[in-house]
Design a protein around this motif. Structure first.
Motif, PDB file in Angstrom:
ATOM      1  N   ASN A  22       2.406  16.338  -7.390  1.00  0.00           N
ATOM      2  CA  ASN A  22       3.633  17.135  -8.056  1.00  0.00           C
ATOM      3  C   ASN A  22       3.265  17.607  -9.281  1.00  0.00           C
ATOM      4  O   ASN A  22       2.953  16.990 -10.188  1.00  0.00           O
ATOM      5  CB  ASN A  22       4.804  16.056  -8.118  1.00  0.00           C
ATOM      6  N   TYR A  55       1.518  15.054 -11.381  1.00  0.00           N
ATOM      7  CA  TYR A  55       1.778  13.459 -10.913  1.00  0.00           C
ATOM      8  C   TYR A  55       1.238  13.211  -9.675  1.00  0.00           C
ATOM      9  O   TYR A  55       1.745  13.774  -8.482  1.00  0.00           O
ATOM     10  CB  TYR A  55       3.218  13.173 -10.859  1.00  0.00           C
ATOM     11  N   LEU A  57       1.474  11.217  -6.246  1.00  0.00           N
ATOM     12  CA  LEU A  57       2.409  10.365  -5.642  1.00  0.00           C
ATOM     13  C   LEU A  57       1.828   9.857  -4.326  1.00  0.00           C
ATOM     14  O   LEU A  57       0.737  10.220  -3.835  1.00  0.00           O
ATOM     15  CB  LEU A  57       3.644  11.063  -5.194  1.00  0.00           C
ATOM     16  N   LYS A 112       9.391  10.447 -10.346  1.00  0.00           N
ATOM     17  CA  LYS A 112       9.005  10.966  -8.974  1.00  0.00           C
ATOM     18  C   LYS A 112       8.557  10.183  -7.882  1.00  0.00           C
ATOM     19  O   LYS A 112       8.644  10.674  -6.719  1.00  0.00           O
ATOM     20  CB  LYS A 112       7.614  11.756  -9.382  1.00  0.00           C
ATOM     21  N   GLN A 113       8.013   8.976  -8.085  1.00  0.00           N
ATOM     22  CA  GLN A 113       7.796   7.896  -6.875  1.00  0.00           C
ATOM     23  C   GLN A 113       9.125   7.225  -6.469  1.00  0.00           C
ATOM     24  O   GLN A 113       8.940   6.600  -5.446  1.00  0.00           O
ATOM     25  CB  GLN A 113       6.866   6.794  -7.601  1.00  0.00           C
TER      26      GLN A 113
END
Length: 223
Positions: A22, A55, A57, A112-113
């Motif tokens: 991301n 990021y 993931l 985000k996770q």
């Protein structure tokens, strides 16, 4: 997770997702990006050490659910494009990065996770449309009850293009990788904490890739 995409010519392509990335703070207007960072800092969201940022993931977060289940009422989506790396080519589709806004103040990577990355139904071979990407429109609507309201409205010219990430990431973009672009601004005054989201990416010929999903708040934990 294997996802099937319909191409504009009617053919279909299946990609097995192995890695997810991301992007964040990925607007082309650096002053606008910095303003966004400052706004988030006032809300307690920590600033990134690098702009744009990335990021990694879990690939298990990438999918196409019709219902996103969340632990509380402060989560929302973000309209984005996604680069999908196939075995022999690159595809572009619409994406929605659903994010836990309450958790975001403790760490963007953690937030985000906590919720899925949703991908659209239609995908374009990147090589066929790269010259006109800035003309693609990106829009999102939120639904509260039976009322749907436009919350994001822009074009891909506002975001760093796929070519930027292809150059920066190089060999990291192995087959099965999905890269989300980062998002465009939300329209002020629209409540992002909604019962459902609709996101659309449209090309100049009005071929549309679409995501539609509902949001369900789960019962509280037995603390």
């Amino acid at each position: 997770m294997s996802l099937q995409f319909t191409l504009p010519d009617g053919s279909e392509r299946t990609v097995t997702v192995r890695y997810a990335l991301n992007a964040g703070y990925a607007g082309r207007d650096t002053l606008q990006v910095q303003h966004h960072v400052d706004e988030l800092a006032e809300l307690g969201v920590p600033a990134p050490s690098r702009i744009p940022t990335l990021y990694p993931l879990s690939a298990s977060l990438v999918g196409r659910p019709e219902m996103v289940q969340v632990p509380h009422a402060r989560t929302s989506g973000e309209a984005e494009w996604a680069l999908v790396v196939g075995e022999d080519d690159l595809l572009l589709t619409v994406a929605c990065d659903h994010t836990d806004r309450a958790l975001e103040v403790h760490g963007v990577a953690w937030s985000k996770q906590s919720a899925p990355d949703l991908l659209g139904d239609v995908a374009w071979p990147l090589g066929e449309i790269e010259h006109e990407l800035d003309q693609f429109t990106l829009k999102a609507w939120v639904r509260h009850g039976d009322t749907e309201t436009l919350i994001q409205d822009g074009t891909l010219a506002q975001l760093l293009p796929p070519s930027y990430w292809i150059k920066e990431l190089g060999d990291r973009l192995v087959p099965g990788t999905v890269l989300l672009s980062g998002t465009i601004p939300m329209i002020a005054g629209v409540d992002q904490f909604a019962d459902g989201w609709r996101v659309e990416l449209a090309d100049p010929r009005n071929v549309v890739s679409r995501i539609v999903y509902n949001v369900e708040q789960l019962a509280p934990a037995w603390d």
